[in-house]
Structure formats: C-alpha cells, structure tokens
Design a protein around this motif. Sequence first.
Motif, PDB file in Angstrom:
ATOM      1  N   TRP A  63       0.855  -1.180   0.000  1.00 43.66           N
ATOM      2  CA  TRP A  63       0.000   0.000   0.000  1.00 43.66           C
ATOM      3  C   TRP A  63       0.892   1.232   0.000  1.00 43.66           C
ATOM      4  O   TRP A  63       1.932   1.254   0.661  1.00 43.66           O
ATOM      5  CB  TRP A  63      -0.875   0.039   1.238  1.00 43.66           C
ATOM      6  CG  TRP A  63      -1.919  -1.022   1.341  1.00 43.66           C
ATOM      7  CD1 TRP A  63      -2.125  -2.096   0.524  1.00 43.66           C
ATOM      8  CD2 TRP A  63      -2.904  -1.122   2.370  1.00 43.66           C
ATOM      9  NE1 TRP A  63      -3.169  -2.855   0.975  1.00 43.66           N
ATOM     10  CE2 TRP A  63      -3.677  -2.265   2.119  1.00 43.66           C
ATOM     11  CE3 TRP A  63      -3.211  -0.347   3.479  1.00 43.66           C
ATOM     12  CZ2 TRP A  63      -4.730  -2.656   2.921  1.00 43.66           C
ATOM     13  CZ3 TRP A  63      -4.261  -0.727   4.290  1.00 43.66           C
ATOM     14  CH2 TRP A  63      -5.017  -1.866   4.007  1.00 43.66           C
ATOM     15  N   ASP A  83      -3.583   7.083  -3.231  1.00 44.71           N
ATOM     16  CA  ASP A  83      -3.287   5.938  -2.360  1.00 44.71           C
ATOM     17  C   ASP A  83      -3.322   4.603  -3.105  1.00 44.71           C
ATOM     18  O   ASP A  83      -4.124   3.709  -2.796  1.00 44.71           O
ATOM     19  CB  ASP A  83      -4.241   5.921  -1.166  1.00 44.71           C
ATOM     20  CG  ASP A  83      -4.098   7.173  -0.300  1.00 44.71           C
ATOM     21  OD1 ASP A  83      -3.032   7.810  -0.351  1.00 44.71           O
ATOM     22  OD2 ASP A  83      -5.049   7.502   0.420  1.00 44.71           O
ATOM     23  N   THR A  96      -4.794  -0.917  -7.634  1.00 42.45           N
ATOM     24  CA  THR A  96      -6.031  -0.195  -7.338  1.00 42.45           C
ATOM     25  C   THR A  96      -5.672   1.188  -6.827  1.00 42.45           C
ATOM     26  O   THR A  96      -4.549   1.419  -6.361  1.00 42.45           O
ATOM     27  CB  THR A  96      -6.888  -0.921  -6.284  1.00 42.45           C
ATOM     28  OG1 THR A  96      -6.215  -0.883  -5.021  1.00 42.45           O
ATOM     29  CG2 THR A  96      -7.184  -2.355  -6.685  1.00 42.45           C
ATOM     30  N   GLU A  98      -7.729   5.047  -5.192  1.00 46.91           N
ATOM     31  CA  GLU A  98      -8.928   5.833  -4.918  1.00 46.91           C
ATOM     32  C   GLU A  98      -9.083   6.853  -6.038  1.00 46.91           C
ATOM     33  O   GLU A  98      -8.096   7.438  -6.497  1.00 46.91           O
ATOM     34  CB  GLU A  98      -8.787   6.561  -3.577  1.00 46.91           C
ATOM     35  CG  GLU A  98      -8.718   5.650  -2.378  1.00 46.91           C
ATOM     36  CD  GLU A  98     -10.078   5.095  -1.974  1.00 46.91           C
ATOM     37  OE1 GLU A  98     -11.089   5.777  -2.184  1.00 46.91           O
ATOM     38  OE2 GLU A  98     -10.109   3.983  -1.441  1.00 46.91           O
ATOM     39  N   THR A  99     -10.312   7.084  -6.482  1.00 47.53           N
ATOM     40  CA  THR A  99     -10.593   8.112  -7.477  1.00 47.53           C
ATOM     41  C   THR A  99     -11.940   8.739  -7.150  1.00 47.53           C
ATOM     42  O   THR A  99     -12.757   8.140  -6.453  1.00 47.53           O
ATOM     43  CB  THR A  99     -10.555   7.546  -8.918  1.00 47.53           C
ATOM     44  OG1 THR A  99     -10.566   8.627  -9.851  1.00 47.53           O
ATOM     45  CG2 THR A  99     -11.693   6.596  -9.183  1.00 47.53           C
ATOM     46  N   TRP A 100     -12.141   9.943  -7.622  1.00 48.25           N
ATOM     47  CA  TRP A 100     -13.367  10.694  -7.349  1.00 48.25           C
ATOM     48  C   TRP A 100     -14.404  10.321  -8.396  1.00 48.25           C
ATOM     49  O   TRP A 100     -14.220  10.579  -9.585  1.00 48.25           O
ATOM     50  CB  TRP A 100     -13.048  12.185  -7.390  1.00 48.25           C
ATOM     51  CG  TRP A 100     -14.132  13.055  -6.888  1.00 48.25           C
ATOM     52  CD1 TRP A 100     -14.949  13.845  -7.631  1.00 48.25           C
ATOM     53  CD2 TRP A 100     -14.521  13.254  -5.525  1.00 48.25           C
ATOM     54  NE1 TRP A 100     -15.816  14.524  -6.822  1.00 48.25           N
ATOM     55  CE2 TRP A 100     -15.578  14.187  -5.521  1.00 48.25           C
ATOM     56  CE3 TRP A 100     -14.088  12.737  -4.308  1.00 48.25           C
ATOM     57  CZ2 TRP A 100     -16.203  14.611  -4.351  1.00 48.25           C
ATOM     58  CZ3 TRP A 100     -14.702  13.163  -3.157  1.00 48.25           C
ATOM     59  CH2 TRP A 100     -15.744  14.093  -3.175  1.00 48.25           C
ATOM     60  N   ARG A 104     -17.881  11.155  -4.689  1.00 51.52           N
ATOM     61  CA  ARG A 104     -17.313  10.434  -3.547  1.00 51.52           C
ATOM     62  C   ARG A 104     -16.057   9.690  -3.985  1.00 51.52           C
ATOM     63  O   ARG A 104     -15.883   9.380  -5.153  1.00 51.52           O
ATOM     64  CB  ARG A 104     -18.316   9.467  -2.938  1.00 51.52           C
ATOM     65  CG  ARG A 104     -18.776   8.375  -3.867  1.00 51.52           C
ATOM     66  CD  ARG A 104     -19.758   7.441  -3.184  1.00 51.52           C
ATOM     67  NE  ARG A 104     -20.517   6.544  -3.949  1.00 51.52           N
ATOM     68  CZ  ARG A 104     -20.175   5.836  -5.018  1.00 51.52           C
ATOM     69  NH1 ARG A 104     -19.009   5.930  -5.518  1.00 51.52           N
ATOM     70  NH2 ARG A 104     -21.009   5.012  -5.607  1.00 51.52           N
ATOM     71  N   TRP A 105     -15.186   9.446  -3.019  1.00 52.33           N
ATOM     72  CA  TRP A 105     -13.979   8.667  -3.294  1.00 52.33           C
ATOM     73  C   TRP A 105     -14.334   7.193  -3.346  1.00 52.33           C
ATOM     74  O   TRP A 105     -15.076   6.699  -2.509  1.00 52.33           O
ATOM     75  CB  TRP A 105     -12.928   8.904  -2.204  1.00 52.33           C
ATOM     76  CG  TRP A 105     -12.281  10.243  -2.327  1.00 52.33           C
ATOM     77  CD1 TRP A 105     -12.574  11.349  -1.595  1.00 52.33           C
ATOM     78  CD2 TRP A 105     -11.273  10.617  -3.246  1.00 52.33           C
ATOM     79  NE1 TRP A 105     -11.790  12.397  -2.011  1.00 52.33           N
ATOM     80  CE2 TRP A 105     -10.975  11.973  -3.026  1.00 52.33           C
ATOM     81  CE3 TRP A 105     -10.568   9.950  -4.251  1.00 52.33           C
ATOM     82  CZ2 TRP A 105     -10.022  12.669  -3.759  1.00 52.33           C
ATOM     83  CZ3 TRP A 105      -9.618  10.636  -4.979  1.00 52.33           C
ATOM     84  CH2 TRP A 105      -9.346  11.973  -4.731  1.00 52.33           C
ATOM     85  N   GLU A 106     -13.807   6.511  -4.334  1.00 48.72           N
ATOM     86  CA  GLU A 106     -14.070   5.078  -4.502  1.00 48.72           C
ATOM     87  C   GLU A 106     -12.783   4.392  -4.948  1.00 48.72           C
ATOM     88  O   GLU A 106     -12.073   4.897  -5.815  1.00 48.72           O
ATOM     89  CB  GLU A 106     -15.156   4.890  -5.567  1.00 48.72           C
ATOM     90  CG  GLU A 106     -15.593   3.473  -5.755  1.00 48.72           C
ATOM     91  CD  GLU A 106     -16.744   3.351  -6.761  1.00 48.72           C
ATOM     92  OE1 GLU A 106     -16.755   2.350  -7.492  1.00 48.72           O
ATOM     93  OE2 GLU A 106     -17.600   4.250  -6.815  1.00 48.72           O
ATOM     94  N   ARG A 107     -12.485   3.242  -4.354  1.00 48.70           N
ATOM     95  CA  ARG A 107     -11.308   2.464  -4.769  1.00 48.70           C
ATOM     96  C   ARG A 107     -11.704   1.617  -5.971  1.00 48.70           C
ATOM     97  O   ARG A 107     -12.663   0.851  -5.917  1.00 48.70           O
ATOM     98  CB  ARG A 107     -10.803   1.566  -3.635  1.00 48.70           C
ATOM     99  CG  ARG A 107      -9.578   0.725  -4.060  1.00 48.70           C
ATOM    100  CD  ARG A 107      -8.796   0.216  -2.886  1.00 48.70           C
ATOM    101  NE  ARG A 107      -8.220   1.278  -2.095  1.00 48.70           N
ATOM    102  CZ  ARG A 107      -7.080   1.930  -2.410  1.00 48.70           C
ATOM    103  NH1 ARG A 107      -6.418   1.619  -3.495  1.00 48.70           N
ATOM    104  NH2 ARG A 107      -6.625   2.876  -1.615  1.00 48.70           N
TER     105      ARG A 107
END
Length: 164
Positions: A63, A83, A96, A98-100, A104-107
């Motif tokens: 990570w 991240d 993977t 996180e993206t907007w 909302r942020w979503e992985r």
Amino acid sequence: MSGAQGRVTRRDTGLAWGIKGSFVDYVERWPGASVDLAPGTGRLPDGGFYFTPDPDRPAGARWFRGGVRMRAHGGLLDVSLADPRVEDHGSGHVLTAETWIDGRWERVPFAELQWPESPEPETAGVGHEVRMVTAEARLHPDAVPVFDGTYPAGSGLAPVRVRL
C-alpha cells in the motif's frame, strides 16, 4: 493521516508509475491545465510519479500514500488517483487506487499487472535488502470510465515499479 506523523519513510522504497505517458503529456500541454500532487507524492525525472509506502499498511501489504490530480479543459477533464495499492486478485495482481466518482472517493482497479514470479533483491545500503519489481500494466475494465472511455480495457499503461 495523524498516525503517520513523525514517522520516517525510506526514500529508496515506494511505488513509481507514469500512469499513461501520452495522457499525462496531453494534460501538461493543454493551456491552463494542471497536474497537482498530494503529500506523499513526488515527480520523477522521467515524468512518472512516486508514491511513498503507507506506514499504516498491514504486514506484507503493498500500500502506498499520495495522489495525482490532472485537470484540463476548464475542469471537464478531471482525473484523480490516490493511495495506490498492489493487490492479489485471484490469478494475478491489480493496481487499485482511490478516485473521485459521482461526488465520492471510490477504490477502483486501475491496472492489471504482469507480476514477475520472484522479484530481484537489491542491496540498499549496509544490512538492507530491497526487493524491486517492475510489472507491465494494462488498463483494467473498471477504470475505462475514469478516462471517459478514451482508452479501451487492456490499453497499455506505464510500467509499475515497486521497491519494498
């Protein structure tokens, strides 16, 4: 990120990724466009991005911390990646991030990786061994909407380099 304050991250470890060179070049050439970096991210001499190891990662996890936001066309093009993680998924590895999406942020899985069987050890100073992996990356089907369908699933991305 308060738990990470005061911790030292080794500069010879982390994740280096140029995302998709032609896309980053396009954004950077557009008048008024921007490429912004979040804390934990740096720019490499080859134009790629560096993400620091996440000090709160579980043992053995790959990570990383940091983020890149690319904007152009008065905000009509707005792509964020934050991240990143290299995760095991069934028979392979996936990058993977996180993206907007929709407020909302979503992985999401960004890249399918061709991960080598055994990473090469490197000497990183007295008593330290770093493992370096360079993986070929292809656009994951779930990430096609992030780029507004410009690139089809399986499109080549910049190689992913991980040093842990």
